[in-house]
Structures are given as structure tokens and as C-alpha cells.
Enzyme design. Structure first.
Site, PDB file in Angstrom:
ATOM      1  N   THR A 196       9.852  -4.089 -15.427  1.00 36.19           N
ATOM      2  CA  THR A 196       8.854  -5.098 -14.827  1.00 36.19           C
ATOM      3  C   THR A 196       8.394  -5.864 -16.191  1.00 36.19           C
ATOM      4  OG1 THR A 196       6.935  -3.658 -14.721  1.00 36.19           O
ATOM      5  CG2 THR A 196       8.210  -4.097 -12.400  1.00 36.19           C
ATOM      6  N   GLU A 229       0.868  -1.071   0.107  1.00 40.10           N
ATOM      7  CA  GLU A 229       0.088  -0.113   0.025  1.00 40.10           C
ATOM      8  C   GLU A 229       0.968   1.286  -0.080  1.00 40.10           C
ATOM      9  OE1 GLU A 229      -3.016  -0.155  -0.724  1.00 40.10           O
ATOM     10  OE2 GLU A 229      -3.314  -2.160  -0.436  1.00 40.10           O
ATOM     11  N   GLN A 277       2.698  -7.966 -17.897  1.00 37.87           N
ATOM     12  CA  GLN A 277       1.762  -8.994 -17.060  1.00 37.87           C
ATOM     13  C   GLN A 277       0.310  -8.714 -17.468  1.00 37.87           C
ATOM     14  OE1 GLN A 277       3.180  -9.813 -13.220  1.00 37.87           O
ATOM     15  NE2 GLN A 277       1.065 -10.315 -12.497  1.00 37.87           N
ATOM     16  N   HIS A 297       1.602   2.099  -3.420  1.00 41.50           N
ATOM     17  CA  HIS A 297       0.631   2.892  -3.787  1.00 41.50           C
ATOM     18  C   HIS A 297       0.721   4.488  -3.797  1.00 41.50           C
ATOM     19  CE1 HIS A 297      -1.521  -0.319  -5.999  1.00 41.50           C
ATOM     20  NE2 HIS A 297      -2.040  -0.931  -4.959  1.00 41.50           N
ATOM     21  N   TRP A 345       0.673  -5.303 -13.041  1.00 41.75           N
ATOM     22  CA  TRP A 345      -0.201  -5.641 -14.443  1.00 41.75           C
ATOM     23  C   TRP A 345      -0.533  -4.135 -14.818  1.00 41.75           C
ATOM     24  CZ3 TRP A 345      -1.933  -6.963  -9.677  1.00 41.75           C
ATOM     25  CH2 TRP A 345      -3.057  -6.296  -8.982  1.00 41.75           C
ATOM     26  N   ASP A 400       1.698 -13.053   1.212  1.00 39.67           N
ATOM     27  CA  ASP A 400       2.843 -12.076   1.812  1.00 39.67           C
ATOM     28  C   ASP A 400       4.297 -13.221   1.759  1.00 39.67           C
ATOM     29  OD1 ASP A 400       1.251 -10.571   2.626  1.00 39.67           O
ATOM     30  OD2 ASP A 400       1.886 -10.218   4.619  1.00 39.67           O
TER      31      ASP A 400
HETATM   32 ZN   LIG Z   1      -2.708  -2.522  -4.450  1.00 39.95          ZN
END
Ligand SMILES: [Zn+2]
Length: 733
Positions: free
Chosen positions: A276, A247, A279, A250, A258, A313
Site C-alpha cells: 500500500t 471493520e 499515506q 480490523h 494510513w 462506500d
Molecule cells: Zn476503521
């Protein structure tokens, strides 16, 4: 999926015209992170925010690409990237906040520091093919060492509350007024609320940067208590602290690996990071390397072990260098993130030896109406901000303009400890008062930071009055002699006010403002003086006129009348009306309500049975319970008792006075049931007055005016269902 809006020219850089992807319907709700759906809902509500956000993202992308190119061109050993430490405050808001211990919070901070530094032990699991892309950012985290007031803190707050997070703007968990906790200054702290989620499948969410209209209170992370840290309440498979790692990604402008969409298969959608693999959509659980999809069909395939995927995780273990650069660029260039870099939140403040902070006045308070016949004990909440244990202190209490009254206090309060200290009980006169409480002489010396030593409060004390009590609000001195006002919110302005733009009689009334105050469940009150009534009263009544409008079906308020027989210590409800039962304006009304003359309605609360023969002192409280509806007005309040003549109670009927010079009263006890009519004749048999009660019930006190009649004997005939009574009266001039 086509990522370009049709009809738009494609810029030099492909991403330039990119649609952020939010705003599409969701086939699948993510079970791990609510950020995507939160942003989508937000943009549906505020389409202009979407435009601003897309523009911010485009501008950011240019800066990021430039920074990334510069970095790639700089040899590794020449790169100088100072460590950035973000101060974090963790607000644990739960029915049992102790469930998340300080150690559990620290375990989360440790995970963040390892993951963002690329020092996480499980980075050994990164497949060989992806090791060249492993990102080690310069971003670190600390638990805040000073709060917004500059005082020492653990960086952890706890609140007992049953409020749960509703992901989105105006999340109740982020607002004290809705049972949550207000965030600390977002320019100095990253706020993390640890709580229960309303929808258990959500583990957390964060708004991304670049939303100019987002309330600052909505900025920060929400993290489910069972997916936070690595010990205590953390539950497998989300017990490695990776929800916060993800988070914060973000929060620092990373997309899901993706792309921007909600886990919809699409090779065209990108996370706008160059290292990356492409995806198609999200991965869950514990995939096994190598994993490929239609976008990257050959090994090494997908980087599902990236922190920005949805795997468990223990499976996620890396950011890429491109992601690390992106987050660093966010911190160095985004106006709604870069202040965090210069925050002093990680630096503990220097303590004085003697520094006492007045946190607030516990008593007296605007939320209680006091009785002037009782003494009040002033109480002050304090915190020892000094470096030394506090053993002696002087409390000064200043009521209105009077000189302070001092009390010397012995205590044993360690540094950063909190306690409540009390002054001497004091008498107060009826009315509204200001009270100021301040401390002096901590440990016998001067306070080295005197600016924080004082707290003030406003409160009302009620006086005494005799029966009958009248209040028409015509007097300029509100709330009137002996009356009190207050409310249970922290907003003094929510107290009832006298207004002159509405009145049942005269030119003034009292207004309870629910139109301008959104304080659900909080109440404001108008409280009468303590009224003496005869112990032998036969009836005690409260009458008043009310006017109210209902805002709409779901926003309406309640008016309650309560009485106290112990001068306001405890109250019993004697009248309660809300919503459609309360309103005196027929339609819903979404403008601010001011009643017209025909929008007033009379009401009565008969408290005879509660009071008579038992109590000779009562206090009446008019309580307005806020539902963020519309205004309630009261006028012409009367509280009165009646003692009936013994003769009436004995005989059941009394016509008096007799002899009379004018008005006689025909009274029945206990009721007029069965009375069908009355006729009065002169001694010569002439009918002089009559009244028919065959339809309806006669009042128990019927006045008849004989003033114009000649003097002499008159006969009153009372006709009942089963008999007739005649009585003579003598009229004199
Ligand atoms: Zn997320």
C-alpha cells in the site's frame, strides 16, 4: 510523527519497535469508524493491555512478513490456499428490528464474499497502476447454520430494544443484561450487532486481535443499521456494505491504510503492509484519481479506493495482496481468531424426526409469587427440532417429589417452530416449590434426543394468616409459614435470604443483596401470607425495622412496600424510599453492609384509608429494587388492624376498663387534638398521676397503671384547650 519510542534501540526490522500509535490525543474524531478511538480509550483504561497488544503485534508482524516472503517466492500456479469460511451471526437489536430484513442481511454477506474474494463488480474501477496489487483473499463468510447449542438457525437474531451501541468495552448492545444481546461463542462465530449508534456519526467498530484482557463478550463487530447491506435501511453514501468489509479488516488485524493513528498527518506511521502506498492521513467522500499527498507526492499517488480508507462506500473497491495475506495470517496464527477456521457453524445439523426441545418454563416462575388459594397452570416453551411437523405431544408436570401429572396435547408445529404448551391447572400448597416440566411421545414415538426435553423452575406460593401478623425471621424455616420470596431477574440467588449476622431483635433478619448483584431495575421480594382483617377495622398498619447503606451517590437502591387486595394479582404502592432517604448508615459505604445495633430504624405504612371498610384480605409485598448499591435488611415486621369500641367512636373518649384492677386505657377518637394534660385524683383529692401534653401531641391510647393504688373511686381530669372533662373510675383489688 516519530514512530519509535525514544531511548529504544531500533531492531533489525523497522517495525519491530513500533508504537501502535494508539494512546495519542485525538484532534479529530473519525466520522466513519470508531475502532481507533475505541482502542485508544481501552488502552487508557488498561495500560497493560497496550503493552500486551504491542508485543502481540510485533510477534505477528514477524510471522506475517515470513508468510508474505514465502508466498512471493512461490509461483502463482503452485499456491494452494484452501477457502476459509467464517460463520457469521447477525444480531439485530433495535426498537424495530424488522427494519433490517433477512434479505438485507444476505445482501451484506454477498458484499463480504465478493469483496474478500476480489470478485466485487466495482473492482473495474481500480486504477491501472494499482491493478497489480489487487488482493483476492481465500476468506469467505456464511450465515451460521447451527447455533451454539448445535441447533438449526438462520444466523440472524432479532431483539426489540431501545438500547444503542456505546463503542468500547462493555458496550451495552453486546450484553443482554443491559438491553442488548449476548454474543455467541467467539471461537465459532463472528458476531455482528446491527443497531443504532449512540453517536450517529459512528458507522461501526471492532476491536483488533491480541487483547488478552478483553472480555470475550466484547469481541465482534458493531455495525450501524443505516450502513449495513445494500438494501432496506442502508442509506447512501454508506449503502454498499463496505462498513462491514472495513471493520472485518480490523477484526482480522488490518490497520487503516494510513497507519495506526487517528487520521493525523504523518508519513512515518504505517499500516505495516508492503504494497500500500505511504499515506499521511485518511480520505473522506469521493476523491478523484490520482490523488497525492506529502508522503506520496507523485502519481499514481494514494490508494484512497482501498477498503481501509474512510471514503464513501461506492468509492472503495479493493484490498491489496499484502492486506489479504495479512488477514489470512491472522486467521491461521492468532490464538483469538484461528478457531474460526475450524468452526462447524456453517454446517447445518442433521435433524432427527422426533426431537422436541424444552426452552424454558414460562409458568410458574420465580418472578411471580402465587396464591395457594388459586390454581396454577404450568406452561412450557418448546421448539420442534425434529424434521417432521409435530402433531401430538405429552406434557409431564412434576411438582416437588410427586409423580408426574400428564397432559396430552394436539398441536401443529412445523420443524424449527416454537410454541408454549399448557398443562392442567393444579393446586399448590404454601411454600417454595420445584417444578419440572418435560415432554414425551412426540408424534406418538420416543424422542430421539431426550436430553433436551426437560426444564425446571423454582417458585413460591403464599398461604393465609390471621391478624395480627408477625415476622421476626427467628424461625429457621425461611421465608416463614405462608410467606413467599422471588425476584424478577433470572438469578435465583438474588432472592432475599435469612441471615444471622444482623438483627434488630433476636438473632436473625432478612437481607436483600444489592452489593453482590448488578441487576439494575430488577427487584427481589418478600411477600406476606394473605392476611384476614376485620372489615370494620378502624386502622390497619404495617410496621417494620429497616437497615440500609448507600454505596455512593450514583449507586443506591430502593425499598418499596406494596399491598394487594386480590391475592397478588395487582399491587398498589404504600411506601417507597430510596438512596439518602432509605439509608440508615450516615456515610457512603463501599464495603458490604452489615448493620450494627444502632443502624436500625423503625418505619410505618398506615394503610387504613386504602383498606378499611373495603377489603378484608390483604397481601403485603416488601420489594427491593436493585441499583447495584448495598444491602437492605428488614426485621420485626408487623401487620395489624385495630377495631375501636363503639362507645369510643360514639363519645370520642373512652376510659376502660371500668371498674379496673390495674391498667386503664384513656382513648380518644378520632384524635387527641386539643388535649393539654391529664390528672388523676383519689376520692380524698390526692393527686396520684399526671401527664402534660402542652408540648407535642398525646397518643390516642394512653395506658395508666393503677395497680398499686388502693381500691376505691378515682377521678380522671382531662384538660383540653377549651374545656375540661372529669370521669369517675372504680379501682378494685
Ligand atoms: Zn476503521
Amino acid at each position: 510523527m516519530d514512530i519509535f519510542r525514544k531511548g529504544l534501540a531500533i531492531g533489525i526490522l523497522g517495525f519491530f519497535m513500533m508504537d501502535s500509535g494508539f494512546g495519542q490525543s485525538l484532534p479529530v474524531r473519525p466520522s466513519r469508524c470508531a475502532t481507533g478511538s475505541v482502542m485508544e480509550k481501552y488502552f487508557q483504561k488498561y495500560p497493560r493491555e497496550k503493552i500486551a497488544f504491542d508485543k502481540n503485534q510485533q510477534d505477528f508482524q514477524l510471522r506475517y512478513e515470513a508468510a508474505r516472503r514465502a508466498k512471493k517466492e512461490t509461483p502463482l500456479q503452485q499456491r494452494t490456499q484452501a477457502i476459509i469460511t467464517i460463520p457469521v451471526v447477525v444480531h439485530i437489536v433495535m426498537d424495530n428490528p424488522a427494519l433490517v430484513s433477512d434479505d438485507q442481511v444476505q445482501s451484506q454477506i454477498d458484499v463480504l464474499n465478493a469483496d474478500y474474494a476480489g470478485e466485487n463488480a466495482d473492482s473495474v474501477n481500480i486504477p491501472e497502476a494499482f491493478k497489480p496489487f489487487f488482493g483476492k483473499s481465500s476468506i469467505r463468510f456464511c450465515l451460521a447454520q447451527r447455533n451454539p447449542a448445535g441447533e438449526p438457525t438462520t444466523g440472524i437474531t432479532r431483539k426489540v430494544s431501545t438500547t444503542t451501541s456505546i463503542p468500547g468495552d462493555n458496550d451495552p448492545i453486546k450484553y443482554a443484561a443491559m438491553g442488548g444481546v449476548d454474543g455467541w461463542d467467539i471461537n465459532k462465530y463472528l458476531n455482528i450487532w446491527v443497531c443504532k449508534m449512540t453517536d450517529n456519526s459512528d458507522l461501526g467498530y471492532s476491536f483488533m486481535p491480541g487483547l488478552p484482557g478483553l472480555s470475550s463478550s466484547d469481541v465482534g463487530l458493531v455495525n450501524a443499521y443505516h450502513a449495513f447491506g445494500t438494501i432496506g435501511s442502508a442509506q447512501s453514501p454508506f449503502n454498499k456494505g463496505r462498513t462491514a468489509t472495513h471493520e472485518i479488516g480490523h477484526f482480522l488485524n488490518l490497520w487503516h491504510i494510513w497507519g495506526a493513528n487517528e487520521c493525523v498527518e504523518s508519513c512515518a506511521d504505517s499500516d505495516l503492509v508492503d504494497d500500500t502506498p505511504n499515506q499521511g492521513k485518511c480520505n473522506y467522500g469521493t476523491p478523484v484519481f490520482p490523488l497525492t499527498d506529502g508522503c506520496t507526492p507523485t502519481a499514481p499517488g494514494l490508494m484512497f479506493m482501498n477498503f481501509m480508507d474512510y471514503v464513501d462506500d461506492a468509492t472503495m473497491c479493493m484490498f491489496t495482496a499484502g492486506q489479504a495475506d495479512r488477514m489470512e495470517t491472522a486467521l491461521s496464527t492468532l490464538s483469538d481468531r484461528k478457531q474460526l477456521v475450524t468452526s462447524n457453524g456453517c454446517v447445518p445439523p442433521i435433524l432427527y424426526d422426533r426431537d422436541i426441545k424444552a426452552i424454558g418454563v414460562d409458568a410458574p416462575s420465580n418472578s411471580v409469587i402465587y396464591c395457594s388459594s388459586n390454581q396454577i397452570t404450568p406452561q412450557l416453551r418448546i421448539r420442534n427440532l425434529g424434521a417432521l411437523t409435530l402433531t401430538t405431544l405429552t406434557l409431564n408436570v412434576k411438582l416437588d417429589g410427586n409423580s408426574p401429572v400428564t397432559t396430552n396435547i394436539n398441536l401443529n408445529l412445523p420443524p424449527l417452530g416454537e410454541t408454549t404448551i399448557s398443562g392442567n391447572p393444579m393446586a399448590v400448597s404454601p411454600g417454595q416449590h420445584n417444578i419440572t416440566l418435560f415432554t414425551t411421545l412426540p408424534n406418538g414415538g420416543a424422542d430421539q434426543q431426550p436430553a433436551n426435553d426437560t426444564a425446571t423452575a423454582l417458585f413460591s406460593a403464599i398461604g393465609e394468616a390471621t391478624d395480627p401478623l408477625k415476622q421476626d425471621f427467628e424461625s429457621m424455616t425461611f421465608a416463614g409459614t405462608g410467606w413467599g420470596i422471588g425476584n424478577t431477574s433470572d438469578v435465583i440467588e438474588f432472592n432475599p435470604v435469612r441471615v444471622t449476622n444482623a438483627a434488630h431483635s433476636g438473632s436473625a433478619s432478612v437481607k436483600f443483596d444489592n452489593y453482590n448483584f448488578q441487576l439494575f431495575g430488577k427487584y427481589s421480594m418478600l411477600v406476606s401470607p394473605q392476611l384476614s382483617i376485620p372489615l370494620n377495622a378502624d386502622s390497619v398498619k404495617i410496621t417494620f425495622w429497616r437497615a440500609a447503606a448507600q454505596y455512593n451517590r450514583s449507586h443506591s437502591d430502593t425499598l418499596e412496600v406494596l399491598i394487594s387486595t386480590d391475592c397478588g394479582q395487582t399491587y398498589s404502592s404504600v411506601y417507597k424510599k430510596g438512596g439518602a432517604d432509605l439509608k440508615t448508615r450516615s456515610d457512603y459505604y463501599t464495603s458490604e453492609f452489615v448493620p450494627s445495633a444502632d443502624e436500625w430504624v423503625a418505619d410505618t405504612a398506615d394503610i387504613s384509608n386504602l383498606v378499611k371498610g373495603r377489603f378484608d384480605k390483604i397481601v403485603v409485598q416488601f420489594r427491593n429494587i436493585n441499583g447495584y448499591g448495598n444491602n437492605i435488611f428488614l426485621d420485626d415486621i408487623r401487620v395489624y388492624s385495630r377495631v375501636l369500641p363503639a362507645a369510643l367512636k360514639e363519645k370520642g373518649l373512652l376510659i376502660s376498663p371500668n371498674p379496673t384492677t390495674g391498667i386503664i386505657h384513656i382513648r380518644h377518637y378520632p384524635s387527641t387534638a386539643g388535649l393539654r394534660g391529664i390528672a388523676i385524683y383519689s376520692s380524698t383529692g390526692q393527686l396520684v398521676w399526671k401527664q402534660d401534653y402542652r408540648s407535642g401531641i398525646a397518643p390516642d391510647d394512653i395506658p395508666v397503671n393503677l395497680q398499686r393504688m388502693a381500691s376505691g373511686i378515682y377521678i380522671v381530669h382531662l384538660v383540653y384547650t377549651d374545656n375540661t372533662i372529669s370521669q369517675k373510675i372504680l379501682k378494685m383489688n
